[in-house]
Design a protein around this motif. Sequence first.
Motif, PDB file in Angstrom:
ATOM      1  N   GLY A 231       0.811  -1.256   0.044  1.00  0.00           N
ATOM      2  CA  GLY A 231       0.020   0.093  -0.084  1.00  0.00           C
ATOM      3  C   GLY A 231       0.736   1.231  -0.054  1.00  0.00           C
ATOM      4  N   LEU A 232       1.897   1.310  -0.653  1.00  0.00           N
ATOM      5  CA  LEU A 232       3.073   2.530  -0.874  1.00  0.00           C
ATOM      6  C   LEU A 232       2.269   3.342  -1.612  1.00  0.00           C
ATOM      7  CD1 LEU A 232       6.426   0.333  -0.688  1.00  0.00           C
ATOM      8  CD2 LEU A 232       5.292   1.659   1.274  1.00  0.00           C
ATOM      9  N   PRO A 233       2.450   4.629  -1.425  1.00  0.00           N
ATOM     10  CA  PRO A 233       2.234   5.616  -2.326  1.00  0.00           C
ATOM     11  C   PRO A 233       2.899   5.472  -3.799  1.00  0.00           C
ATOM     12  CG  PRO A 233       3.479   6.711  -0.742  1.00  0.00           C
ATOM     13  CD  PRO A 233       3.318   5.358  -0.346  1.00  0.00           C
ATOM     14  N   ARG A 234       2.092   6.046  -4.957  1.00  0.00           N
ATOM     15  CA  ARG A 234       2.698   5.516  -6.257  1.00  0.00           C
ATOM     16  C   ARG A 234       4.024   6.008  -6.422  1.00  0.00           C
ATOM     17  NH1 ARG A 234      -1.159   7.673  -8.666  1.00  0.00           N
ATOM     18  NH2 ARG A 234      -2.458   5.843  -8.010  1.00  0.00           N
ATOM     19  N   ALA A 235       4.607   7.213  -6.058  1.00  0.00           N
ATOM     20  CA  ALA A 235       5.962   7.904  -6.235  1.00  0.00           C
ATOM     21  C   ALA A 235       6.980   6.969  -5.592  1.00  0.00           C
ATOM     22  CB  ALA A 235       5.995   9.173  -5.706  1.00  0.00           C
ATOM     23  N   GLU A 236       6.751   6.561  -4.364  1.00  0.00           N
ATOM     24  CA  GLU A 236       7.494   5.490  -3.663  1.00  0.00           C
ATOM     25  C   GLU A 236       7.640   4.098  -4.365  1.00  0.00           C
ATOM     26  OE1 GLU A 236       9.441   5.936  -1.243  1.00  0.00           O
ATOM     27  OE2 GLU A 236      10.061   4.113  -0.572  1.00  0.00           O
ATOM     28  N   ILE A 237       6.747   3.519  -4.820  1.00  0.00           N
ATOM     29  CA  ILE A 237       6.837   2.544  -5.400  1.00  0.00           C
ATOM     30  C   ILE A 237       7.547   2.524  -6.771  1.00  0.00           C
ATOM     31  CG2 ILE A 237       5.378   0.547  -6.790  1.00  0.00           C
ATOM     32  CD1 ILE A 237       2.869   1.398  -5.401  1.00  0.00           C
ATOM     33  N   ARG A 238       7.413   3.674  -7.635  1.00  0.00           N
ATOM     34  CA  ARG A 238       8.192   4.019  -8.682  1.00  0.00           C
ATOM     35  C   ARG A 238       9.462   4.042  -8.500  1.00  0.00           C
ATOM     36  NH1 ARG A 238       6.988   3.227 -13.803  1.00  0.00           N
ATOM     37  NH2 ARG A 238       9.225   2.463 -13.221  1.00  0.00           N
ATOM     38  N   LYS A 239       9.905   4.543  -7.118  1.00  0.00           N
ATOM     39  CA  LYS A 239      11.289   4.728  -6.657  1.00  0.00           C
ATOM     40  C   LYS A 239      11.988   3.504  -6.574  1.00  0.00           C
ATOM     41  CE  LYS A 239      13.942   7.208  -3.061  1.00  0.00           C
ATOM     42  NZ  LYS A 239      13.035   6.759  -1.835  1.00  0.00           N
ATOM     43  N   ARG A 240      11.429   2.608  -5.703  1.00  0.00           N
ATOM     44  CA  ARG A 240      11.853   1.423  -5.568  1.00  0.00           C
ATOM     45  C   ARG A 240      11.854   0.476  -6.327  1.00  0.00           C
ATOM     46  NH1 ARG A 240       9.307  -0.709   0.384  1.00  0.00           N
ATOM     47  NH2 ARG A 240       9.712   1.186   1.671  1.00  0.00           N
ATOM     48  N   VAL A 241      10.808   0.523  -7.298  1.00  0.00           N
ATOM     49  CA  VAL A 241      11.051  -0.470  -8.797  1.00  0.00           C
ATOM     50  C   VAL A 241      12.396  -0.048  -9.584  1.00  0.00           C
ATOM     51  CG1 VAL A 241       9.983  -1.030 -10.936  1.00  0.00           C
ATOM     52  CG2 VAL A 241       8.534  -0.907  -8.525  1.00  0.00           C
ATOM     53  N   ASP A 242      12.583   1.065  -9.427  1.00  0.00           N
ATOM     54  CA  ASP A 242      13.777   1.563 -10.362  1.00  0.00           C
ATOM     55  C   ASP A 242      14.953   1.187  -9.592  1.00  0.00           C
ATOM     56  OD1 ASP A 242      11.963   2.589 -12.216  1.00  0.00           O
ATOM     57  OD2 ASP A 242      12.036   4.535 -11.688  1.00  0.00           O
ATOM     58  N   GLU A 243      15.087   1.531  -8.450  1.00  0.00           N
ATOM     59  CA  GLU A 243      16.295   1.214  -7.853  1.00  0.00           C
ATOM     60  C   GLU A 243      16.386  -0.518  -7.646  1.00  0.00           C
ATOM     61  OE1 GLU A 243      15.958   4.580  -4.294  1.00  0.00           O
ATOM     62  OE2 GLU A 243      15.692   2.515  -3.736  1.00  0.00           O
ATOM     63  N   ALA A 244      15.441  -1.191  -7.454  1.00  0.00           N
ATOM     64  CA  ALA A 244      15.448  -2.529  -7.252  1.00  0.00           C
ATOM     65  C   ALA A 244      16.147  -3.071  -8.590  1.00  0.00           C
ATOM     66  CB  ALA A 244      14.012  -3.276  -6.905  1.00  0.00           C
ATOM     67  N   LEU A 245      15.482  -2.799  -9.803  1.00  0.00           N
ATOM     68  CA  LEU A 245      15.983  -3.134 -11.188  1.00  0.00           C
ATOM     69  C   LEU A 245      17.169  -2.918 -11.359  1.00  0.00           C
ATOM     70  CD1 LEU A 245      12.766  -2.610 -13.134  1.00  0.00           C
ATOM     71  CD2 LEU A 245      13.751  -4.925 -12.851  1.00  0.00           C
ATOM     72  N   ASP A 246      17.620  -1.468 -10.935  1.00  0.00           N
ATOM     73  CA  ASP A 246      19.132  -1.176 -10.948  1.00  0.00           C
ATOM     74  C   ASP A 246      20.074  -2.170 -10.359  1.00  0.00           C
ATOM     75  OD1 ASP A 246      19.843   0.892 -12.676  1.00  0.00           O
ATOM     76  OD2 ASP A 246      20.044   2.102 -11.060  1.00  0.00           O
ATOM     77  N   VAL A 247      19.882  -2.340  -8.946  1.00  0.00           N
ATOM     78  CA  VAL A 247      20.529  -3.528  -8.294  1.00  0.00           C
ATOM     79  C   VAL A 247      20.855  -4.821  -8.832  1.00  0.00           C
ATOM     80  CG1 VAL A 247      20.594  -4.760  -5.941  1.00  0.00           C
ATOM     81  CG2 VAL A 247      19.872  -2.307  -5.947  1.00  0.00           C
ATOM     82  N   VAL A 248      19.833  -5.387  -9.470  1.00  0.00           N
ATOM     83  CA  VAL A 248      19.868  -6.667 -10.133  1.00  0.00           C
ATOM     84  C   VAL A 248      20.246  -6.347 -11.496  1.00  0.00           C
ATOM     85  CG1 VAL A 248      18.495  -7.773  -8.631  1.00  0.00           C
ATOM     86  CG2 VAL A 248      17.400  -6.712 -10.790  1.00  0.00           C
ATOM     87  N   GLY A 249      20.604  -5.081 -11.998  1.00  0.00           N
ATOM     88  CA  GLY A 249      21.087  -5.107 -13.519  1.00  0.00           C
ATOM     89  C   GLY A 249      20.111  -5.311 -14.244  1.00  0.00           C
ATOM     90  N   MET A 250      18.830  -5.189 -14.282  1.00  0.00           N
ATOM     91  CA  MET A 250      17.864  -5.644 -15.104  1.00  0.00           C
ATOM     92  C   MET A 250      17.223  -4.078 -15.835  1.00  0.00           C
ATOM     93  SD  MET A 250      17.745  -8.534 -16.065  1.00  0.00           S
ATOM     94  CE  MET A 250      16.169  -8.959 -16.547  1.00  0.00           C
ATOM     95  N   ALA A 251      17.500  -2.974 -15.191  1.00  0.00           N
ATOM     96  CA  ALA A 251      16.894  -1.736 -15.709  1.00  0.00           C
ATOM     97  C   ALA A 251      16.473  -1.643 -17.217  1.00  0.00           C
ATOM     98  CB  ALA A 251      17.586  -0.466 -15.002  1.00  0.00           C
ATOM     99  N   GLU A 252      17.366  -2.225 -18.265  1.00  0.00           N
ATOM    100  CA  GLU A 252      16.950  -1.995 -19.241  1.00  0.00           C
ATOM    101  C   GLU A 252      15.934  -3.130 -19.879  1.00  0.00           C
ATOM    102  OE1 GLU A 252      20.029  -3.511 -22.102  1.00  0.00           O
ATOM    103  OE2 GLU A 252      21.314  -4.156 -20.174  1.00  0.00           O
ATOM    104  N   TYR A 253      15.602  -4.027 -19.057  1.00  0.00           N
ATOM    105  CA  TYR A 253      14.593  -5.068 -19.165  1.00  0.00           C
ATOM    106  C   TYR A 253      13.015  -4.500 -18.806  1.00  0.00           C
ATOM    107  CZ  TYR A 253      18.297  -8.014 -21.054  1.00  0.00           C
ATOM    108  OH  TYR A 253      19.305  -8.615 -21.764  1.00  0.00           O
TER     109      TYR A 253
END
Lengths: 298, 286, 288
Positions: free
Chosen positions: A126-148
Amino acid sequence: MENCIIKNENLSFVYDDEGTSVSAVSAVIPPALDDVTVSIKKGEYIAVLGHNGSGKSTFAKLLNMILKPINGRVYIDGKDITCEEFTEDEMFEVRSKVGMVFQNPDNQLVATVVEEDVAFGPENLGLPRAEIRKRVDEALDVVGMAEYANHAPHKLSGGQKQRVAIAGIIAMKPKVIIFDESTAMLDPLGRREVLEIMEKLNREDNITVINITHYMEEAARADRVLIINDGKLLLDGSPREIFSKVDFLHSIGLESPQGTELLFELSSLGYDVPTDAISEDECYDALKTLLGKGGKLA
Amino acid sequence: MNKLEIRNVSFIYGKGTPFERRALDDVSVSFESGKITGLIGHTGSGKSTLVNLLNGLYKPHGGEVLLDGVSIWDKPSEISKIRYRVGLVMQYPEYQLFDETVRGDIGFAPRNQGLSESEISERVAEAAKFTGITDEMLDKSPFELSGGQKRRVAIAGILAMKPDVLVLDEPAAGLDPRGRREILGGLSEYVKQSGITLILVSHSMEDMAYYCDNVVVMSDSKIYKAGTVDEIFSSAEELEKIGLDVPVISKIAARLKADGFNLDGKLYTVEGVKDAIIKYLGGSGR
Amino acid sequence: MISDITLGQFFPGNSPIHKLDPRTKLLLTVAFIVAVFLANSPLAFFSLFLAVLTLVLASQISFKVILKGIKPIIYVLIFTALINIFMTRGEGEPLISFYIIKIYKEGIIRAFFMAFRVILLIIGTSVLLTYTTSPISLTDGIESLLSPLKKIGVPVHVFAMMMTIALRFIPTLIEETEKIMNAQKSRGADFSSGSLIKRAKALIPLLIPLFVSSFKRADELAIAMECRCYRGDKNRTKLVKLSYKPKDFLWFAFGILFISLMIALRIIPQHISGSISEELFNFLFFKI
């Protein structure tokens, strides 16, 4: 106690015929987990070894309340999650603290787009949208899958899918991540990728990592190894302590790293070699010394 | 005489569509009878495609697959007969189990072959023996068994066809060390007794070094190198060049050799290196 | 190979239609379907034709793709057209009279409009929805549009979740089917010859493993979802929030205008529209 993220006391669990928990210890069905007591410190990197069906997955599922123990207590971050008054909200809080990545990458991805899948956990929190966006981008970055981010999961390789699954857990900002044989179905490349991410999370973000595996070479890299056999916690120690017990490991169907096995064999033939070397370098050094000395017998 | 041979085989996925992808490019290789040949290479190197060509699941776009010197596609209508002769055990084969009993499942292929009931039960018994399936297990439902047991039932289901060539794609994937040893050990025993050709696909270099006689290395849709296990694992650098691992023990042995210790022997298994060290030190140990 | 089948018919793009909110497109589709069934005069059909042409041009989907979409139903179209031509009895003299077969002008008119209606219906809905909307945003759109039903206890979120998971697992199951088929073929199973009963029986070794593994997948997925704190739509937020933009309202306005036009054409006194139709039809087909 204060810096223990996970603490178990006398944990026991029994599956009934349908694979769910039963209310009382039964004499007929052997317990999947039998009187396990262990404490795990914050930021530790732990490997859990055991053969198929040893109870190591059951152990993991008790830590985030997927299963409820029939006996014993589990404390997560100082809170007793096994007490009766535990509410549903608290249960979901525990699950967001103790994330879990499973074996089959296909069976844990929910959405048809990578970034929507990573967002699944934060959405449930139930996180706010902006926070979800931020976490998703960060998480994809950490695992090196941002381009996917906008790809369909079914078009990815096994290792890539597993990295997306990890991102989905990271996005919940857990304190502990349990990898339940997460490398078992991957090829060597995928396995290496997943292992690197695991260690990076432990090192850089101080996340407690519990890697359930039956690859000895993975366990050898952990800070601490737990060996579970027939539902019992048999050994608990550093990789060095554990893997030097070559004979004992063989007796329960496990192995030590190849170098350690070799040193053990030589030592039991009477050669003067250390038996607690586990890494490639250590084993090489030990053997070099032996060969250099011309093989003086002990 | 080599039972199975592949001559100039090419295969292209999605041929004729914009998504064409060449998976095998003019590949020639032969597999010796009575030996275990390992097939190694990265995911996407073409080894799975090759495996599917061996028993006619895929048809090559160029070249031939020869069984006893005859192309398996000579009579396309009889390709199912080829599949009985080239047994293929796929990855995670436990997913193919379906019959009510283990016995019935192992007997599925022999029944399709049109054998008599007595022959079928003979085949089932023999296949069960080599895969360590007990009589008690034979009458159970395959869905009651553990993962490792299911795997063995699936392999028995192929052994029961009495194939001349047996191809296994990662038969030990996901199993613990004991499970691996039981399955691979059982298979190598079977090869010794029956003299069939066995082709083993695996990512585990340790298993390859331990169980195989010959090794075929694939890379980039081509055969990168083929030879005896000695030849392949003694040139560790070459394997590492195409991104493949070598057993840790052979890395250690290679470093010792580079230091001038003249080790000699099977420097890719624990046993082999141990023997070499003992020999180098000039003694039998005690 | 079966795994080559693309899922749905979605063509990713950046056209004005692609960029519309899925809810707008769903509502416009409903309006369009109503409009198609309201149309009963040449003038109405002509307006429909113009509307569809606008949609196709705006979607930037090639005509080749559009024509390909009609191909599968071409036989159905021909069949219904023939039935209409032969079965319709007109008032005047038949155009062609051959034994019992009598073809009237009315029959031809009816057949033509029937075919035209189906073609427009298919092109319009596929351009508005399937070609230009990804399955996931379609699901989001449906969930959002149906959300008022939650108040009367309809589990809208559950349906949407089921749809998403189904979409996610279709390619996986296709792959799995292929794998199991190959495994059973390797054991001498024959899926393609023999009598119907024999073939049906041959499917057992395919279907049972498929069911078993699907249940296993479902089980594992459920646990994985629980581990990711899934608890239905309670307290749930979304990464992608649908929001109407000015252009959505513009398209709504078009939609309303268009449907009013269609209603107007429908309620114009029959004899006026009728005579207009006849003249237009005569002009189009008999005077040239």
